[in-house]
Design a protein around this motif. Structure first.
Motif, PDB file in Angstrom:
ATOM      1  N   SER A 260      86.416 -14.155 -44.717  1.00 31.11           N
ATOM      2  CA  SER A 260      86.231 -12.706 -44.720  1.00 31.11           C
ATOM      3  C   SER A 260      88.811 -12.584 -44.111  1.00 31.11           C
ATOM      4  N   ASN A 261      89.001 -11.591 -44.122  1.00 30.69           N
ATOM      5  CA  ASN A 261      90.086 -11.339 -43.675  1.00 30.69           C
ATOM      6  C   ASN A 261      89.432  -9.734 -43.037  1.00 30.69           C
ATOM      7  N   HIS A 262      88.867  -9.709 -42.786  1.00 26.00           N
ATOM      8  CA  HIS A 262      87.466  -7.702 -42.643  1.00 26.00           C
ATOM      9  C   HIS A 262      88.654  -7.105 -43.834  1.00 26.00           C
ATOM     10  N   GLY A 263      88.084  -7.592 -45.060  1.00 24.72           N
ATOM     11  CA  GLY A 263      88.714  -6.495 -45.853  1.00 24.72           C
ATOM     12  C   GLY A 263      90.496  -6.082 -45.378  1.00 24.72           C
ATOM     13  N   GLY A 264      91.103  -6.906 -45.239  1.00 28.05           N
ATOM     14  CA  GLY A 264      92.650  -7.037 -45.428  1.00 28.05           C
ATOM     15  C   GLY A 264      93.056  -5.589 -44.394  1.00 28.05           C
ATOM     16  N   ARG A 265      91.834  -5.487 -42.923  1.00 28.55           N
ATOM     17  CA  ARG A 265      92.273  -4.773 -41.545  1.00 28.55           C
ATOM     18  C   ARG A 265      92.508  -5.806 -40.708  1.00 28.55           C
ATOM     19  N   ALA A 266      93.158  -7.084 -40.381  1.00 30.10           N
ATOM     20  CA  ALA A 266      92.910  -7.853 -39.604  1.00 30.10           C
ATOM     21  C   ALA A 266      94.134  -8.409 -39.428  1.00 30.10           C
ATOM     22  N   GLU A 267      94.514  -9.523 -39.942  1.00 30.45           N
ATOM     23  CA  GLU A 267      96.116  -9.554 -40.457  1.00 30.45           C
ATOM     24  C   GLU A 267      96.718  -9.191 -41.872  1.00 30.45           C
ATOM     25  N   GLU A 268      98.255  -8.985 -41.706  1.00 31.63           N
ATOM     26  CA  GLU A 268      98.537  -9.519 -42.761  1.00 31.63           C
ATOM     27  C   GLU A 268      99.286 -10.463 -43.568  1.00 31.63           C
ATOM     28  N   SER A 269      98.838 -10.995 -43.681  1.00 29.88           N
ATOM     29  CA  SER A 269      98.649 -12.645 -44.013  1.00 29.88           C
ATOM     30  C   SER A 269      99.399 -12.725 -45.668  1.00 29.88           C
ATOM     31  N   LEU A 270      98.421 -12.078 -46.514  1.00 24.96           N
ATOM     32  CA  LEU A 270      99.472 -11.484 -47.958  1.00 24.96           C
ATOM     33  C   LEU A 270      98.491 -12.875 -48.713  1.00 24.96           C
ATOM     34  N   GLN A 271      97.440 -12.978 -47.518  1.00 24.80           N
ATOM     35  CA  GLN A 271      96.800 -14.646 -48.080  1.00 24.80           C
ATOM     36  C   GLN A 271      94.795 -14.434 -48.392  1.00 24.80           C
ATOM     37  N   SER A 272      95.022 -13.581 -50.080  1.00 22.25           N
ATOM     38  CA  SER A 272      92.840 -13.267 -49.740  1.00 22.25           C
ATOM     39  C   SER A 272      92.343 -13.604 -49.906  1.00 22.25           C
ATOM     40  N   THR A 273      90.703 -13.479 -49.475  1.00 25.98           N
ATOM     41  CA  THR A 273      89.891 -14.234 -48.971  1.00 25.98           C
ATOM     42  C   THR A 273      89.794 -15.267 -51.058  1.00 25.98           C
ATOM     43  N   ILE A 274      89.551 -14.463 -51.978  1.00 27.99           N
ATOM     44  CA  ILE A 274      89.291 -15.401 -52.887  1.00 27.99           C
ATOM     45  C   ILE A 274      90.203 -16.980 -52.777  1.00 27.99           C
ATOM     46  N   GLY A 275      91.301 -16.369 -52.541  1.00 19.31           N
ATOM     47  CA  GLY A 275      92.323 -17.722 -52.706  1.00 19.31           C
ATOM     48  C   GLY A 275      92.128 -18.647 -51.772  1.00 19.31           C
ATOM     49  N   ALA A 276      91.320 -18.426 -50.688  1.00 21.21           N
ATOM     50  CA  ALA A 276      92.027 -18.954 -49.133  1.00 21.21           C
ATOM     51  C   ALA A 276      89.632 -19.855 -49.426  1.00 21.21           C
ATOM     52  N   LEU A 277      88.854 -19.255 -50.009  1.00 21.77           N
ATOM     53  CA  LEU A 277      88.287 -20.152 -50.528  1.00 21.77           C
ATOM     54  C   LEU A 277      87.457 -21.619 -51.060  1.00 21.77           C
ATOM     55  N   PRO A 278      88.621 -21.998 -51.843  1.00 21.18           N
ATOM     56  CA  PRO A 278      88.408 -22.930 -51.948  1.00 21.18           C
ATOM     57  C   PRO A 278      88.548 -24.217 -50.966  1.00 21.18           C
ATOM     58  N   GLU A 279      89.596 -23.844 -50.437  1.00 23.34           N
ATOM     59  CA  GLU A 279      89.783 -24.498 -48.936  1.00 23.34           C
ATOM     60  C   GLU A 279      88.375 -24.368 -47.938  1.00 23.34           C
ATOM     61  N   VAL A 280      87.616 -23.707 -47.858  1.00 20.22           N
ATOM     62  CA  VAL A 280      87.380 -23.427 -46.647  1.00 20.22           C
ATOM     63  C   VAL A 280      85.395 -24.319 -47.365  1.00 20.22           C
ATOM     64  N   VAL A 281      85.154 -24.602 -48.563  1.00 22.25           N
ATOM     65  CA  VAL A 281      84.460 -24.843 -49.390  1.00 22.25           C
ATOM     66  C   VAL A 281      84.772 -26.281 -49.484  1.00 22.25           C
ATOM     67  N   GLY A 282      85.578 -26.904 -50.037  1.00 25.34           N
ATOM     68  CA  GLY A 282      86.221 -28.146 -49.547  1.00 25.34           C
ATOM     69  C   GLY A 282      85.923 -29.177 -48.237  1.00 25.34           C
ATOM     70  N   ALA A 283      86.395 -28.063 -47.218  1.00 31.69           N
ATOM     71  CA  ALA A 283      85.818 -28.430 -45.792  1.00 31.69           C
ATOM     72  C   ALA A 283      84.562 -28.498 -45.768  1.00 31.69           C
ATOM     73  N   VAL A 284      83.779 -27.731 -46.326  1.00 32.66           N
ATOM     74  CA  VAL A 284      82.540 -27.665 -45.594  1.00 32.66           C
ATOM     75  C   VAL A 284      82.127 -28.407 -46.726  1.00 32.66           C
ATOM     76  N   ASN A 285      82.082 -28.812 -46.895  1.00 29.14           N
ATOM     77  CA  ASN A 285      81.399 -29.845 -48.104  1.00 29.14           C
ATOM     78  C   ASN A 285      79.672 -29.870 -48.947  1.00 29.14           C
ATOM     79  N   GLY A 286      79.430 -28.860 -48.781  1.00 31.56           N
ATOM     80  CA  GLY A 286      78.347 -28.118 -48.893  1.00 31.56           C
ATOM     81  C   GLY A 286      76.857 -28.508 -47.376  1.00 31.56           C
ATOM     82  N   LYS A 287      77.702 -28.322 -46.555  1.00 32.54           N
ATOM     83  CA  LYS A 287      76.642 -28.477 -45.783  1.00 32.54           C
ATOM     84  C   LYS A 287      76.061 -27.454 -45.154  1.00 32.54           C
ATOM     85  N   ILE A 288      76.811 -26.426 -44.901  1.00 32.19           N
ATOM     86  CA  ILE A 288      76.462 -24.934 -45.018  1.00 32.19           C
ATOM     87  C   ILE A 288      76.870 -24.381 -45.978  1.00 32.19           C
TER      88      ILE A 288
END
Ligand code: FMN
Length: 421
Positions: free
Chosen positions: A316-344
Motif C-alpha cells: 500500500s502507498n496509502h492510496g497515493g496519500r503517503a509518498e509521491e514516489s510514482l510507484q503504483s502498488t500493482i507495480g510493486a506487488l510482484p517484488e513483494v510477493v517474490g520476497a515473501v515466497n508464499g510464506k504469509i
C-alpha cells in the motif's frame, strides 16, 4: 428460487415472448434455457435485462442506476462539503502516485481462455483460518463520519449483507465494538500507535478484547505530507474548520471513540513517527492475534518483515496519500510477493475500482485486495445502500472476468491469467 431470480426469469420470458425478432421456436428454446438455467447462467446470457434504470440527469439518483463504481464519485462530491471531499480525493504533491495506482492496471492485460465450464464460481478465500466470501475487503479510512452520519456502522452493515471483511481505522468515527456488532462478525483493526507506548497497549488490548483477529500496523505515515488537492478544495469551503477541528492532538482524538478513556496527554503524534523494526518486535510481543504491516512497497522491507514474525503484509502507498514516489502498488506487488515466497498472505490496496483490477492483483500473487475511496463514494452518496452497490459492482465484475480467464475458484487465477505489457 429466491425472489430476485424469479423476477429475473419472469422478465426474461416476457421479453422473449414479446420480441418480434425471434421466431416462436427460438423464443421457446431461449425461454427453456431461462427456466432451466441457474442465476449465474442467466446473468451471463442476458445482460441486457440487468441494465440499470434510465437516468434523467448527469448524476445517478439511486445506487441501482450505477453502472460502475465511478458513478458514485460525482454524487459524493455534490453531497460533501468541499474540504471533506478534498480530504477524500487528495493524494500528495501533484497526485501522480494516486494516478499511477490506476494507470498501471493498464500495463497488465488479461489472457482470456475458452471452452471451460465456468457457470459456477467460488470466490471464497481463507485468511488466518477464516473464510471470506470474497477477496474484496474495505480498507481502513479515518474519520468516516465526515462523509456520512452513519459512518463505519453503515459500511459494516453493507459488509455483512454482501459478505465482505473490513479493516477499522484507529481514527475511525465508530468504536470497534459497534463496528463488530453491526457487521455481526469480527473486523481487523488498523493501528496508528501514537508515540506513547501506554496508549499503544491500550488500543491493541481494546481491539483484541472486542474480537479483532488481526492488528494492522500502518507504517507509511512517517512525517508530514503535502495534500495539495485537499488544500485547494478547502479554499472554496465557506465553513469555519475550527468549529469542529480544534487544533492539537488531544482535541483531534477526543472525537475518536477508540481513544475514549485513554490518557493521551503524553502523545505528540498519532503515527508513531520514529518507529523502527525494533518497534515492530516490541509490538509483536504484545499482539496476541495476527500482526499485519500495511504500507510495504519493496522486497527489502518484505524480507525484514518475515524475520519479525509478521503474519501478513498489505502492499500500500496509502492510496497515493503517503509518498509521491510514482510507484503504483500493482507495480510493486510482484517484488513483494517474490520476497515473501508464499510464506504469509500478501494483500494490496490502491486504485482498485474494477473487477479486472482485482483479478490482476490475484494473478500476480495477492491473496486479497482492499478498496478505500470507492466505498466512501458509495457511502457519501447514498449511505449503506451505496456501499452495498459498490461492493456488488466490484464483485460482479470480478466474477465476470474470472469466467473469462476460465477460473472457477481463486486458486485457478494464476500468473497465466495475465500478460504484462
Ligand atoms: C480519506 C482516507 C482516509 C484514510 N485513512 C487511513 C487510515 O486511517 N489508516 C490507514 O492505514 N489508511 C488510511 N487510508 C488509506 C486506505 O487505507 C487505503 O490504503 C487507500 O485508500 C487505498 O486506495 P484507494 O482509495 O485508491 O482504494 C485512508 C484513505 C483515504 C482516502
Amino acid at each position: 428460487m429466491d425472489e430476485q431470480t424469479s423476477i429475473h426469469r419472469r422478465k426474461l420470458l416476457e421479453f422473449f415472448s414479446a420480441s418480434p425478432l425471434l421466431a416462436p421456436s427460438a423464443a421457446r428454446a431461449l425461454a427453456g434455457i431461462a427456466a432451466f438455467g441457474t442465476t449465474e447462467a442467466v446473468a451471463q446470457s442476458y445482460d441486457v435485462l440487468r441494465a440499470a434504470p434510465v437516468m434523467n440527469g448527469d448524476l445517478i439518483a439511486s445506487p441501482a442506476q450505477a453502472l460502475n463504481v465511478f458513478d458514485f464519485e460525482p454524487v459524493a462530491k455534490k453531497e460533501l462539503p468541499p474540504a471533506h471531499y478534498g480530504y477524500l480525493a487528495s493524494g500528495v504533491d501533484a497526485d501522480k502516485t494516486l494516478k499511477a495506482n490506476r494507470d498501471d492496471f493498464d500495463k497488465i492485460h488479461v489472457r482470456a481462455r475458452r471452452l471451460i465450464d465456468v457457470r459456477k464460481i467460488d470466490t471464497t478465500v481463507k485468511i488466518f483460518g477464516e473464510t471470506w466470501a470474497s477477496p474484496i475487503a474495505l480498507a481502513p479510512v479515518s474519520s468516516v463520519g465526515a462523509f456520512h452520519p452513519e459512518a463505519e456502522a453503515a459500511a459494516a452493515r453493507a459488509c455483512k449483507v454482501k459478505g465482505h471483511q473490513m479493516i477499522l481505522s484507529t481514527v475511525g468515527s465508530t468504536s470497534i465494538e459497534d463496528v463488530i456488532k453491526e457487521r455481526g462478525a469480527p473486523v481487523w483493526y488498523m493501528l496508528y500507535p501514537t508515540d506513547d507506548w501506554a496508549v499503544t497497549e491500550k488500543l491493541v488490548k481494546r481491539a483484541e478484547a472486542a474480537g479483532a483477529p488481526a492488528i494492522v500496523l500502518t507504517v507509511d505515515r512517517q512525517g508530514g505530507r503535502n495534500t495539495e488537492t485537499l488544500f485547494r478544495e478547502r479554499r472554496s469551503d465557506t465553513r469555519t474548520c475550527t468549529d469542529c477541528h480544534t487544533p492539537g492532538f488531544k482535541n483531534e482524538v477526543s472525537r475518536k471513540p477508540m481513544f475514549d478513556d485513554i490518557d493521551v496527554s503524553k502523545v505528540t503524534n498519532l503515527y508513531g513517527t520514529g518507529m523502527t523494526w525494533d518497534y515492530v518486535k516490541r509490538l509483536r510481543g504484545i499482539v496476541k492475534g495476527k500482526l499485519v504491516l500495511k504500507g510495504i512497497m519493496t522486497q527489502e522491507d518484505a524480507k525484514i518483515a518475515l524475520t519479525h514474525g509478521v503474519d501478513a503484509l498489505i502492499v500500500s502507498n496509502h492510496g497515493g496519500r503517503a509518498e509521491e514516489s510514482l510507484q503504483s502498488t500493482i507495480g510493486a506487488l510482484p517484488e513483494v510477493v517474490g520476497a515473501v515466497n508464499g510464506k504469509i498472505p500478501v494483500l494490496i490496496d490502491g486504485g482498485f475500482r474494477r473487477g479486472t483490477d482485482v483479478l490482476k492483483a490475484l494473478a500476480l500473487g495477492a491473496t486479497a485486495v482492499c478498496v478505500g475511496r470507492p466505498y466512501v463514494w458509495g457511502l457519501a452518496a447514498f449511505g449503506q445502500p451505496g456501499v452495498e452497490m459498490v461492493l456488488t459492482l466490484m464483485q460482479r465484475e470480478f466474477e465476470t472476468i474470472m469466467r473469462q480467464v476460465g477460473a472457477t475458484k481463486l486458486s485457478e487465477i494464476t500468473s497465466k491469467s495475465v500478460r504484462i505489457v
